[in-house]
Design a protein around this motif. Structure first.
Motif, PDB file in Angstrom:
ATOM      1  N   LEU A 109       0.826  -1.207   0.000  1.00 40.02           N
ATOM      2  CA  LEU A 109       0.000   0.000   0.000  1.00 40.02           C
ATOM      3  C   LEU A 109       0.862   1.260   0.000  1.00 40.02           C
ATOM      4  O   LEU A 109       0.494   2.273  -0.601  1.00 40.02           O
ATOM      5  CB  LEU A 109      -0.921   0.002   1.215  1.00 40.02           C
ATOM      6  N   GLN A 110       2.021   1.189   0.665  1.00 38.52           N
ATOM      7  CA  GLN A 110       2.929   2.325   0.647  1.00 38.52           C
ATOM      8  C   GLN A 110       3.564   2.504  -0.728  1.00 38.52           C
ATOM      9  O   GLN A 110       3.723   3.633  -1.215  1.00 38.52           O
ATOM     10  CB  GLN A 110       4.025   2.154   1.702  1.00 38.52           C
ATOM     11  N   TRP A 111       3.896   1.385  -1.372  1.00 38.11           N
ATOM     12  CA  TRP A 111       4.417   1.476  -2.738  1.00 38.11           C
ATOM     13  C   TRP A 111       3.359   2.080  -3.660  1.00 38.11           C
ATOM     14  O   TRP A 111       3.671   2.933  -4.509  1.00 38.11           O
ATOM     15  CB  TRP A 111       4.826   0.098  -3.260  1.00 38.11           C
ATOM     16  N   ALA A 112       2.107   1.641  -3.496  1.00 41.63           N
ATOM     17  CA  ALA A 112       1.027   2.181  -4.325  1.00 41.63           C
ATOM     18  C   ALA A 112       0.820   3.667  -4.050  1.00 41.63           C
ATOM     19  O   ALA A 112       0.553   4.451  -4.975  1.00 41.63           O
ATOM     20  CB  ALA A 112      -0.263   1.405  -4.072  1.00 41.63           C
ATOM     21  N   SER A 113       0.951   4.066  -2.774  1.00 44.58           N
ATOM     22  CA  SER A 113       0.820   5.490  -2.440  1.00 44.58           C
ATOM     23  C   SER A 113       1.924   6.300  -3.088  1.00 44.58           C
ATOM     24  O   SER A 113       1.694   7.399  -3.608  1.00 44.58           O
ATOM     25  CB  SER A 113       0.860   5.668  -0.920  1.00 44.58           C
ATOM     26  N   MET A 114       3.153   5.747  -3.068  1.00 47.00           N
ATOM     27  CA  MET A 114       4.258   6.415  -3.752  1.00 47.00           C
ATOM     28  C   MET A 114       3.964   6.573  -5.234  1.00 47.00           C
ATOM     29  O   MET A 114       4.241   7.621  -5.840  1.00 47.00           O
ATOM     30  CB  MET A 114       5.556   5.620  -3.565  1.00 47.00           C
ATOM     31  N   ALA A 115       3.377   5.539  -5.830  1.00 41.14           N
ATOM     32  CA  ALA A 115       3.053   5.596  -7.256  1.00 41.14           C
ATOM     33  C   ALA A 115       2.064   6.716  -7.544  1.00 41.14           C
ATOM     34  O   ALA A 115       2.214   7.450  -8.530  1.00 41.14           O
ATOM     35  CB  ALA A 115       2.468   4.244  -7.701  1.00 41.14           C
ATOM     36  N   LEU A 116       1.057   6.872  -6.686  1.00 47.12           N
ATOM     37  CA  LEU A 116       0.077   7.940  -6.868  1.00 47.12           C
ATOM     38  C   LEU A 116       0.739   9.304  -6.766  1.00 47.12           C
ATOM     39  O   LEU A 116       0.464  10.211  -7.568  1.00 47.12           O
ATOM     40  CB  LEU A 116      -1.042   7.806  -5.838  1.00 47.12           C
ATOM     41  N   TYR A 117       1.620   9.477  -5.776  1.00 44.85           N
ATOM     42  CA  TYR A 117       2.317  10.752  -5.615  1.00 44.85           C
ATOM     43  C   TYR A 117       3.189  11.051  -6.837  1.00 44.85           C
ATOM     44  O   TYR A 117       3.215  12.187  -7.344  1.00 44.85           O
ATOM     45  CB  TYR A 117       3.179  10.734  -4.355  1.00 44.85           C
ATOM     46  N   ILE A 118       3.912  10.035  -7.301  1.00 40.71           N
ATOM     47  CA  ILE A 118       4.804  10.236  -8.444  1.00 40.71           C
ATOM     48  C   ILE A 118       4.006  10.601  -9.690  1.00 40.71           C
ATOM     49  O   ILE A 118       4.389  11.503 -10.452  1.00 40.71           O
ATOM     50  CB  ILE A 118       5.657   8.972  -8.680  1.00 40.71           C
ATOM     51  N   SER A 119       2.877   9.922  -9.906  1.00 38.25           N
ATOM     52  CA  SER A 119       2.049  10.221 -11.080  1.00 38.25           C
ATOM     53  C   SER A 119       1.480  11.630 -11.008  1.00 38.25           C
ATOM     54  O   SER A 119       1.526  12.388 -11.985  1.00 38.25           O
ATOM     55  CB  SER A 119       0.912   9.202 -11.197  1.00 38.25           C
ATOM     56  N   LEU A 120       0.938  11.978  -9.860  1.00 42.22           N
ATOM     57  CA  LEU A 120       0.288  13.279  -9.721  1.00 42.22           C
ATOM     58  C   LEU A 120       1.301  14.415  -9.752  1.00 42.22           C
ATOM     59  O   LEU A 120       1.213  15.324 -10.589  1.00 42.22           O
ATOM     60  CB  LEU A 120      -0.508  13.322  -8.416  1.00 42.22           C
ATOM     61  N   VAL A 121       2.288  14.359  -8.854  1.00 39.87           N
ATOM     62  CA  VAL A 121       3.232  15.468  -8.736  1.00 39.87           C
ATOM     63  C   VAL A 121       4.217  15.465  -9.903  1.00 39.87           C
ATOM     64  O   VAL A 121       4.650  16.534 -10.355  1.00 39.87           O
ATOM     65  CB  VAL A 121       3.978  15.409  -7.383  1.00 39.87           C
ATOM     66  N   GLY A 122       4.551  14.280 -10.425  1.00 39.34           N
ATOM     67  CA  GLY A 122       5.413  14.218 -11.598  1.00 39.34           C
ATOM     68  C   GLY A 122       4.777  14.896 -12.802  1.00 39.34           C
ATOM     69  O   GLY A 122       5.457  15.561 -13.579  1.00 39.34           O
ATOM     70  N   THR A 123       3.453  14.752 -12.926  1.00 37.01           N
ATOM     71  CA  THR A 123       2.734  15.429 -14.015  1.00 37.01           C
ATOM     72  C   THR A 123       2.805  16.939 -13.845  1.00 37.01           C
ATOM     73  O   THR A 123       3.011  17.679 -14.813  1.00 37.01           O
ATOM     74  CB  THR A 123       1.267  14.969 -14.052  1.00 37.01           C
ATOM     75  N   PHE A 124       2.643  17.414 -12.606  1.00 34.53           N
ATOM     76  CA  PHE A 124       2.776  18.850 -12.355  1.00 34.53           C
ATOM     77  C   PHE A 124       4.192  19.321 -12.660  1.00 34.53           C
ATOM     78  O   PHE A 124       4.390  20.431 -13.176  1.00 34.53           O
ATOM     79  CB  PHE A 124       2.410  19.180 -10.911  1.00 34.53           C
ATOM     80  N   GLY A 125       5.195  18.502 -12.337  1.00 36.76           N
ATOM     81  CA  GLY A 125       6.571  18.863 -12.664  1.00 36.76           C
ATOM     82  C   GLY A 125       6.774  19.021 -14.153  1.00 36.76           C
ATOM     83  O   GLY A 125       7.456  19.952 -14.610  1.00 36.76           O
ATOM     84  N   ASP A 126       6.175  18.122 -14.921  1.00 30.10           N
ATOM     85  CA  ASP A 126       6.235  18.212 -16.378  1.00 30.10           C
ATOM     86  C   ASP A 126       5.582  19.502 -16.862  1.00 30.10           C
ATOM     87  O   ASP A 126       6.104  20.206 -17.738  1.00 30.10           O
ATOM     88  CB  ASP A 126       5.525  16.999 -16.973  1.00 30.10           C
TER      89      ASP A 126
END
Length: 267
Positions: A202-219
């Protein structure tokens, strides 16, 4: 397309090697990458008419990264704070000797470059030491999820994309691409959780959500930067892919948040 594929292949190989070859290679490699990204940022900003203090800025970028990195190697890194106080003063002093109509704009962008590039890579570097000793699992998983998100978003957007995500800054991004990237990244995190058992799936999945969301904002932020100075690519160091900022835009916002997420809640 062939050039892009060859460059992408070697880029992935080098990135994986940088994580898997031990802590000294890891630290040295990301020091180099962070300073190259800082140099690229200063060159980009220079095209808008701003003249950041490149020499003093890059010196401070090196010292900031090294100071943070040395915390995981020795407890005697405090001496660098003395150097940082002098080197940061150089940014202001150097501007005194430059004939510029907007000296504090130059100073501000000099510091912004360090915050925008070196600080995020310092947090990414810290991911490998979040447990106190070097562990490649977290930075490797971060990179794999970041690449998966980019790939999933590209493929989903290309074949299913209809609804624009943020047309003002990135006309090609769609909601369908964003959702596809999230789903594929969470799937990758689930697979990784079977091999990397440092935290619960669940923590790995939470990391994935953060990376997808915030990584998109970074882009989007990097796209906003490029559009503000009317250029397509941040550089040409990677044939067929553009510059380093183009390749690491998702990392710049996501790495600090993922580190804080792990450090505060799960370590």
């Amino acid at each position: 397309m062939k050039t892009r594929a060859i460059t992408g292949f070697f880029f992935v190989v080098v990135m994986l090697a940088s994580v898997l070859c031990g802590r000294y290679v890891f630290s040295a490699f990301y020091l180099l990458v962070s300073i190259l990204c800082l140099h690229e940022f200063y060159k980009l900003i220079g095209q808008s008419g701003v003249r950041p203090n490149m020499q003093a800025g890059m010196l401070n970028g090196v010292l900031v990264f090294v100071f943070v990195a040395l915390q995981y190697y020795t407890s005697e890194a405090r001496f660098l704070l003395v150097l940082l106080t002098f080197s940061m003063a150089l940014i202001f002093i150097q501007e005194l000797y430059k004939p510029s109509p907007a000296p504090f704009t130059n100073i501000a962008f000099t510091f912004l470059g360090i915050i925008f590039t070196v600080v995020p890579f310092s947090f990414f570097h810290a991911l490998a030491f979040v447990n106190g000793s070097f562990n490649f699992h977290f930075p490797l998983a971060f990179l794999l999820m970041l690449w998966t998100n980019d790939t999933g978003a590209y493929l989903s957007g290309r074949f299913l994309g209809k609804h624009k995500l943020f047309e003002r800054h990135s006309p090609k991004k769609t909601w369908e691409g964003f959702i596809g990237g999230v789903l594929l990244t969470v799937g990758t995190a689930t697979i990784l959780s079977h091999y990397f058992t440092d935290v619960h799936w669940l923590q790995w999945a939470s990391m994935a959500l953060y990376i997808s969301l915030v990584g998109t904002f970074g882009d989007l932020v990097e796209s906003m930067l490029k559009r503000s100075i009317n250029i397509k690519d941040s550089g040409s160091i990677l044939p067929g892919h553009g510059g380093l900022l183009d390749r690491f835009d998702g990392l710049l916002l996501a790495a600090p948040l993922v580190f804080a997420f792990l450090y505060l809640f799960f370590i």
